[in-house]
Design a protein around this motif. Sequence first.
Motif, mmCIF file in Angstrom:
data_model
loop_
_atom_site.group_PDB
_atom_site.id
_atom_site.type_symbol
_atom_site.label_atom_id
_atom_site.label_comp_id
_atom_site.label_asym_id
_atom_site.label_seq_id
_atom_site.Cartn_x
_atom_site.Cartn_y
_atom_site.Cartn_z
ATOM 1 N N ALA A 370 55.438 -22.302 -13.255
ATOM 2 C CA ALA A 370 55.230 -21.196 -12.305
ATOM 3 C C ALA A 370 54.406 -20.077 -12.919
ATOM 4 O O ALA A 370 54.372 -18.960 -12.377
ATOM 5 C CB ALA A 370 56.565 -20.673 -11.791
ATOM 6 N N GLY A 371 53.745 -20.347 -14.039
ATOM 7 C CA GLY A 371 52.875 -19.352 -14.657
ATOM 8 C C GLY A 371 53.586 -18.215 -15.337
ATOM 9 O O GLY A 371 52.950 -17.202 -15.674
ATOM 10 N N VAL A 372 54.882 -18.342 -15.581
ATOM 11 C CA VAL A 372 55.616 -17.243 -16.212
ATOM 12 C C VAL A 372 55.196 -17.102 -17.661
ATOM 13 O O VAL A 372 54.733 -18.053 -18.294
ATOM 14 C CB VAL A 372 57.143 -17.449 -16.112
ATOM 15 N N THR A 373 55.355 -15.905 -18.190
ATOM 16 C CA THR A 373 55.024 -15.638 -19.593
ATOM 17 C C THR A 373 56.259 -15.291 -20.400
ATOM 18 O O THR A 373 56.164 -15.102 -21.618
ATOM 19 C CB THR A 373 54.015 -14.488 -19.691
ATOM 20 N N ASP A 378 62.986 -15.090 -16.374
ATOM 21 C CA ASP A 378 61.777 -14.815 -15.590
ATOM 22 C C ASP A 378 61.491 -15.967 -14.630
ATOM 23 O O ASP A 378 61.121 -15.747 -13.465
ATOM 24 C CB ASP A 378 60.583 -14.613 -16.514
ATOM 25 N N LEU A 379 61.633 -17.193 -15.111
ATOM 26 C CA LEU A 379 61.360 -18.352 -14.256
ATOM 27 C C LEU A 379 62.323 -18.408 -13.081
ATOM 28 O O LEU A 379 61.899 -18.602 -11.933
ATOM 29 C CB LEU A 379 61.452 -19.642 -15.068
ATOM 30 N N LEU A 380 63.596 -18.238 -13.344
ATOM 31 C CA LEU A 380 64.591 -18.342 -12.268
ATOM 32 C C LEU A 380 64.433 -17.231 -11.244
ATOM 33 O O LEU A 380 64.901 -17.354 -10.103
ATOM 34 C CB LEU A 380 66.004 -18.323 -12.850
ATOM 35 N N GLY A 381 63.754 -16.163 -11.611
ATOM 36 C CA GLY A 381 63.513 -15.086 -10.659
ATOM 37 C C GLY A 381 62.264 -15.283 -9.824
ATOM 38 O O GLY A 381 62.011 -14.499 -8.891
ATOM 39 N N GLU A 382 61.487 -16.303 -10.111
ATOM 40 C CA GLU A 382 60.249 -16.544 -9.370
ATOM 41 C C GLU A 382 60.528 -17.236 -8.042
ATOM 42 O O GLU A 382 61.292 -18.203 -7.982
ATOM 43 C CB GLU A 382 59.305 -17.411 -10.195
ATOM 44 N N THR A 471 58.352 -25.736 -26.410
ATOM 45 C CA THR A 471 57.916 -24.503 -25.751
ATOM 46 C C THR A 471 59.137 -23.631 -25.434
ATOM 47 O O THR A 471 60.275 -24.098 -25.553
ATOM 48 C CB THR A 471 57.152 -24.832 -24.459
ATOM 49 N N PRO A 472 58.944 -22.390 -25.022
ATOM 50 C CA PRO A 472 60.085 -21.499 -24.780
ATOM 51 C C PRO A 472 61.022 -21.942 -23.663
ATOM 52 O O PRO A 472 62.151 -21.453 -23.585
ATOM 53 C CB PRO A 472 59.415 -20.165 -24.429
#
Length: 597
Positions: A370-373, A378-382, A471-472
């Motif tokens: 989802a392009g998160v950094t 952050d991902l779960l909030g997208e 990766t993170p």
Amino acid sequence: MSPPINTRHLRRLLAVVLAVALASTLTALVRPAPAAAAPGDLILNGTFDNGSTQPWWTRLASTSTTVNAGQLRVRTSATVGKPVWEDLVGHFEFGVTAAQPYRLQFDAAADVSRSLRVSVSRADTPFTSSVDQSVALTPTMRRFTFDFTSPFGDPKAVLLFHLGGQASSTVRFDNVSLSPLAVDPATDPILYWNGVLLRTYQALDLPPTSSSREAAILHAAMHDAAVSVTGVGSPYRVRVPVSYPGTMDNVVAPSLHAAIDRAAYDVLTALYGGQGQSYTQALAGAVALRPSGVNAAETARGDTVGAAAAAANLQARANDGSGNNTPYQLDAVPGSWRPTNGKAAVSPNWGLVTPFALTSGRQFRPGLPAGVTGGYADLLGEQEYRDQVQEIRDYGGQTSSLRTPEQTQIAFFWANDLAGTYKPPGQLFSHTRTVSEQRQLGILANARLFGLVALALADAAIAAWDAKYQTPIDLWRPVTAIEAMGGPGWQPLSQDRAGVPYTPAFPAYISGHATFAGAWSAVMKRFFGTDAVAFDATTDDPHAEGVVRHMTGFDHAAEENALSRIYLGVHYRFDADAGLATGRSVGAYVYANRLRP
């Protein structure tokens, strides 16, 4: 000033020139010209029906040739105690192509029982022979047939009948022909050993990581064996030296089939030992498929080449990191992967394995989902993440009402996750085989094509597993995400042979299936120069038994493969999209940098 022309002398000179020209014309009219070769036949005047001995020649002036009753009659010289090549009858100036199969046929008899050596060789040093056989002649005319695959290409090859080393005798020949044979996939050693590999996949429950690595070692070794024998193409790891003494007594080339067979046997035995199937039995099956014109010396030299190619490729991977069994440490936060079906993480360190062509596993690493950094929160909030979870919930569940029957078929068709199947790399090899047979590729083309596909799939696995674990975000699977969002009881369409829900035991992002598919399609498009190659694809999955799907091209197959994971309920859409993109980059890089023709 020029001297005056002597017209009398000039008239006399012209008369002589005209007389010579007329005599030459009359001779050409009277002397029968050599018969043209039959369509596809490389031998001129092999039937001798026109009464001419041309273009057949003899090495010794004391050996005579005549044509009688449509047969070439050779009165040999007395050469007892001398080499068999001392007295030769031959046919020069035809070309042979490396790795092309041929059939040599001739009728022969002698007034006394004697031996005859026949060869198709280079015309010049080192006089390498592509077929070299000895036969026993009797007074009864008999037919001799030898099939062979030329280990070299030469525009000026020669067919030789070796008559020396024996008392003088009369030998008769007729119906001599040398013709290229059509490609026969059933006897292609590259296809044969790839089939052995797929049966090994079916016999052993192998992850796609190690199985793709082992396929790359196998096909790289077979490719290097073929390149070493023929001299055509660039090796992956090694070009085994092939030298000859340069005498007519010791000229046999390594058998191409034997070299490939030995390379494959040695690699599979080293990698799998006695697991799955008997490779000794598989080797016996390969030997039975070799051309009839292969002799023992050619086999021995082929074995030497194949063994060296196998050893070099096995040694190169001896310390590649594939044996790293460091346990996986769970991130243990929402969004992070956790075991599914009670199984531990599969191949958690595979992204660190030394690639076959890439500079590293992270060379084409995609951005985070989802392009998160940031991280998991952050991902779960997208919104994109939530939308994709909902898509899987709607289309990938066991009881989905939105998934169409065709989408259900697509889901299972591309799965091949279960023990007893040839797994995802095996399905792509199977499709490569289908296209190869459809396009009637020969041994060298198959060695290169399957080598490229295998290298690309192996590096695709490394790239995909780098994104999964290094990766993170080691993303949890849809079944875990949906349960965390309040969807208890939801299960993916994916299931084992007993119908129990099944999800592969490694993180979701990126999709391994999609990465493999992207790498495969990139290689196939470049190898064939087009995407527009239609073929009928098959599967090994027990839930799609007998299903055949028509593909309009390589991209069509790859994209359907990637989407299948959504319909199966085990991957999100960004897993599929990023996997395809990564795989295509891997495949393009492998094709551009390895196994150049």
